[in-house]
Design a protein around this motif. Structure first.
Motif, PDB file in Angstrom:
ATOM      1  N   LYS A 173      26.951 -54.628  19.606  1.00  0.00           N
ATOM      2  CA  LYS A 173      27.136 -55.666  18.593  1.00  0.00           C
ATOM      3  C   LYS A 173      28.477 -56.373  18.775  1.00  0.00           C
ATOM      4  O   LYS A 173      28.566 -57.611  18.710  1.00  0.00           O
ATOM      5  CB  LYS A 173      27.052 -55.052  17.198  1.00  0.00           C
ATOM      6  N   MET A 174      29.528 -55.595  19.011  1.00  0.00           N
ATOM      7  CA  MET A 174      30.846 -56.203  19.194  1.00  0.00           C
ATOM      8  C   MET A 174      30.910 -57.009  20.488  1.00  0.00           C
ATOM      9  O   MET A 174      31.559 -58.064  20.553  1.00  0.00           O
ATOM     10  CB  MET A 174      31.924 -55.117  19.165  1.00  0.00           C
ATOM     11  N   ARG A 175      30.214 -56.543  21.523  1.00  0.00           N
ATOM     12  CA  ARG A 175      30.165 -57.297  22.778  1.00  0.00           C
ATOM     13  C   ARG A 175      29.485 -58.640  22.555  1.00  0.00           C
ATOM     14  O   ARG A 175      29.936 -59.677  23.073  1.00  0.00           O
ATOM     15  CB  ARG A 175      29.435 -56.497  23.847  1.00  0.00           C
ATOM     16  N   ALA A 176      28.408 -58.618  21.763  1.00  0.00           N
ATOM     17  CA  ALA A 176      27.701 -59.870  21.461  1.00  0.00           C
ATOM     18  C   ALA A 176      28.565 -60.821  20.647  1.00  0.00           C
ATOM     19  O   ALA A 176      28.365 -62.043  20.685  1.00  0.00           O
ATOM     20  CB  ALA A 176      26.406 -59.558  20.710  1.00  0.00           C
ATOM     21  N   GLU A 177      29.521 -60.258  19.917  1.00  0.00           N
ATOM     22  CA  GLU A 177      30.438 -61.081  19.115  1.00  0.00           C
ATOM     23  C   GLU A 177      31.646 -61.539  19.912  1.00  0.00           C
ATOM     24  O   GLU A 177      32.540 -62.200  19.378  1.00  0.00           O
ATOM     25  CB  GLU A 177      30.895 -60.288  17.890  1.00  0.00           C
ATOM     26  N   GLY A 178      31.689 -61.169  21.208  1.00  0.00           N
ATOM     27  CA  GLY A 178      32.753 -61.645  22.083  1.00  0.00           C
ATOM     28  C   GLY A 178      33.941 -60.715  22.244  1.00  0.00           C
ATOM     29  O   GLY A 178      34.944 -61.096  22.857  1.00  0.00           O
ATOM     30  N   LEU A 179      33.856 -59.501  21.732  1.00  0.00           N
ATOM     31  CA  LEU A 179      34.968 -58.561  21.861  1.00  0.00           C
ATOM     32  C   LEU A 179      34.893 -57.838  23.204  1.00  0.00           C
ATOM     33  O   LEU A 179      33.803 -57.574  23.724  1.00  0.00           O
ATOM     34  CB  LEU A 179      34.959 -57.532  20.723  1.00  0.00           C
ATOM     35  N   SER A 180      36.040 -57.515  23.733  1.00  0.00           N
ATOM     36  CA  SER A 180      36.112 -56.782  24.994  1.00  0.00           C
ATOM     37  C   SER A 180      35.884 -55.299  24.748  1.00  0.00           C
ATOM     38  O   SER A 180      35.916 -54.825  23.600  1.00  0.00           O
ATOM     39  CB  SER A 180      37.479 -56.982  25.645  1.00  0.00           C
TER      40      SER A 180
END
Length: 231
Positions: A173-180
């Motif tokens: 989910k965080m990857r989809a939100e652009g977080l590394s």
């Protein structure tokens, strides 16, 4: 008839029956019907019936609601605990007969639950639902606690698996939100530290978590098993 669950929901027997009870009001009858419906759905949830698992887990709140309704009806009508118990048993039987089996039963109970769930939420508000990151932290901490006490027991293994599932979904989910990946690591670590600090504070006060821990198991379930009544 799910008598094992009804026993959990019934009030303790202690008073003798009264001579003649006054008729129940429409509101009292509706509330007894809801006690019965919640009892049936909770019983099916205990048995893993898929349609019942579409609803919030009801065993704990359903039992509390039954107690509140029973006490109020005794106070308002002068009925004894035994009389109220019999009224609830009769209401359960009536709902089971009304529902029958299969798709027709699901439709009947869906209609009843649409009325009863809001009443339950007003009487006993549900605990706040933790988000995915919180659940990943909560299940990891639960695994670590059980593992320290029991070693790699079956319970510990199950918690480890669920924690890994939630951790993976949180990272996705965080990857989809652009977080590394590094940012995700930091956020999940901070969440675990926050959850641990909160747990220690609650323990010091002799209290448990005010979050809906069961919701984490819903988030860890196979993703094709949606929940119609998530709220």
């Amino acid at each position: 008839m799910p008598m094992n669950l009804i026993a959990l929901l019934m009030l303790a027997l202690s008073q003798p029956a009264t001579a003649q009870a006054t008729p129940l009001t429409e509101t009292q009858s509706r509330d007894l019907t809801c006690v019965a419906v919640l009892a049936i759905i909770a019983s099916e949830q205990e048995r893993g019936v898929a349609s019942a698992l579409d609803y919030p887990l009801l065993i704990e709140r359903g039992a509390t609601y039954a107690g509140l309704v029973g006490e109020r009806i005794m106070s308002e009508t002068g009925r004894s605990r035994e009389e109220v118990r019999q009224e609830i048993v009769a209401a359960v039987a009536a709902q089971q007969a009304k529902g029958g089996n299969g798709a027709a039963a699901d439709e009947v109970f869906e209609t009843e639950m649409a009325q009863c769930l809001p009443l339950l939420d007003i009487a006993i508000p549900p605990r706040p639902k933790p988000d995915l990151n919180q659940c990943a932290g909560m299940l990891q901490l639960a695994y670590e606690e059980v593992h320290s006490r029991e070693g790699l027991s079956k319970t510990a293994q199950d918690l480890k698996t669920l924690a890994a599932v939630l951790d993976s979904r949180a990272r996705d989910k965080m990857r989809a939100e652009g977080l590394s990946g590094q940012e995700s690591d930091i956020l999940l670590t901070q969440e675990r530290e926050t959850m641990l600090a909160d747990a220690r504070q609650q323990e010091a006060l002799g209290q448990g978590s005010d979050l809906d821990y069961d919701h984490c198991f819903t988030l860890a379930a196979p993703e094709d098993k949606g929940r119609k009544y998530e709220h």
